[in-house]
Motif scaffolding. Sequence first.
Motif, short mmCIF file in Angstrom:
data_model
loop_
_atom_site.label_atom_id
_atom_site.label_comp_id
_atom_site.label_asym_id
_atom_site.label_seq_id
_atom_site.Cartn_x
_atom_site.Cartn_y
_atom_site.Cartn_z
N LEU A 42 0.80 -1.24 0.00
CA LEU A 42 0.00 0.00 0.00
C LEU A 42 0.83 1.28 0.00
CD1 LEU A 42 -2.90 -0.67 2.55
CD2 LEU A 42 -2.99 -0.64 0.07
N THR A 43 2.04 1.20 0.51
CA THR A 43 2.86 2.40 0.80
C THR A 43 2.00 3.48 1.47
OG1 THR A 43 2.61 3.27 -1.45
CG2 THR A 43 4.61 2.01 -1.00
N PRO A 44 1.49 3.17 2.67
CA PRO A 44 0.61 4.11 3.37
C PRO A 44 1.39 5.16 4.17
CG PRO A 44 0.79 2.12 4.65
CD PRO A 44 1.62 1.91 3.40
N TRP A 45 2.31 5.80 3.51
CA TRP A 45 3.14 6.78 4.18
C TRP A 45 3.66 7.80 3.17
CZ3 TRP A 45 8.14 7.05 2.29
CH2 TRP A 45 8.56 5.96 1.54
N ARG A 46 4.09 8.92 3.71
CA ARG A 46 4.84 9.90 2.93
C ARG A 46 5.67 10.71 3.91
NH1 ARG A 46 2.59 15.26 1.87
NH2 ARG A 46 0.66 15.56 3.04
N LEU A 47 6.67 11.37 3.39
CA LEU A 47 7.57 12.17 4.21
C LEU A 47 7.57 13.59 3.69
CD1 LEU A 47 10.52 9.61 4.21
CD2 LEU A 47 8.79 9.91 6.00
N ILE A 48 7.72 14.55 4.60
CA ILE A 48 7.79 15.96 4.22
C ILE A 48 9.12 16.52 4.71
CG2 ILE A 48 6.71 18.23 4.41
CD1 ILE A 48 4.07 16.71 5.10
N GLU A 49 9.88 17.09 3.80
CA GLU A 49 11.21 17.64 4.10
C GLU A 49 11.03 19.11 4.52
OE1 GLU A 49 15.29 18.05 1.41
OE2 GLU A 49 13.49 17.20 0.53
N LEU A 50 11.50 19.44 5.72
CA LEU A 50 11.42 20.82 6.21
C LEU A 50 12.84 21.35 6.42
CD1 LEU A 50 8.93 19.10 7.69
CD2 LEU A 50 8.50 21.33 8.65
N ARG A 51 13.13 22.45 5.74
CA ARG A 51 14.43 23.12 5.87
C ARG A 51 14.19 24.62 5.95
NH1 ARG A 51 18.73 19.62 3.93
NH2 ARG A 51 17.88 17.86 2.79
N GLY A 52 15.18 25.36 6.41
CA GLY A 52 15.10 26.83 6.39
C GLY A 52 13.83 27.36 7.03
N ASP A 53 13.14 28.23 6.29
CA ASP A 53 11.94 28.89 6.82
C ASP A 53 10.78 27.94 7.07
OD1 ASP A 53 13.29 31.28 6.85
OD2 ASP A 53 12.37 32.07 5.02
N ASP A 54 10.81 26.76 6.49
CA ASP A 54 9.76 25.77 6.78
C ASP A 54 9.69 25.53 8.28
OD1 ASP A 54 9.50 25.45 4.00
OD2 ASP A 54 10.71 23.63 3.97
N ARG A 55 10.84 25.56 8.91
CA ARG A 55 10.91 25.30 10.36
C ARG A 55 10.25 26.41 11.16
NH1 ARG A 55 16.77 24.89 11.54
NH2 ARG A 55 16.72 26.67 10.14
N LEU A 56 10.30 27.65 10.63
CA LEU A 56 9.63 28.77 11.29
C LEU A 56 8.11 28.64 11.18
CD1 LEU A 56 11.92 31.70 10.06
CD2 LEU A 56 11.94 30.56 12.30
N VAL A 57 7.66 28.19 10.02
CA VAL A 57 6.22 27.93 9.83
C VAL A 57 5.76 26.88 10.84
CG1 VAL A 57 4.49 27.00 8.23
CG2 VAL A 57 6.24 28.59 7.39
N LEU A 58 6.54 25.82 10.98
CA LEU A 58 6.20 24.78 11.96
C LEU A 58 6.23 25.35 13.37
CD1 LEU A 58 5.58 21.93 12.88
CD2 LEU A 58 8.02 21.39 12.66
#
Length: 179
Positions: A42-58
């Motif tokens: 099924l591949t019931p997964w995905r990954l999201i890469e967070l770098r730089g300003d993505d981390r500020l959004v988080l």
Amino acid sequence: MSAREAALSRRSFSKVTDDAPGHDELLSLVAAAGRVADHSGLTPWRLIELRGDDRLVLGRAINKAEGEKGASSKPLRAPLLIAVVASIRPKHKVPEWEQEAVASGVAHMLSLLLDEAGWGVIWRTGGYTRSKAIKKAHGLKKNELLLGWLYVGGKPPRSREGHPRRIDPERFLSRMPSR
């Protein structure tokens, strides 16, 4: 290094340097991590890469989820965060818990591969992982669950050595009870 040696030497790194694997290196590691056992493929997964300003959004989403203003500094503890997402197919013959377990397996396999490649890794979670603010920040769909983030960076020179945590296998392996 064998898989057994990699598992025995793995440890979590709560503090890492500002170095991180590049996108291409990460792609090759994800390709290997995706080979975990997966009922029905099924591949019931995905990954999201967070770098730089993505981390500020988080960081802003974390504070919003916790009812605070501003941005949490937690995501700034590593130069790369990898959000681990379980993409559940409801009403499938493979139970939802098993689909979530596959996503967890990918995360663990990826953490082993990153460690073996020389990167410091720790899997972080929090009570806010299932909040609306976090879900929105990651663009998750209705059927998706955030399992946490792998925080990835360089291993600090002084922490390269050390003793990984050992377990007593006798405590955790038993036989089926006799009737």
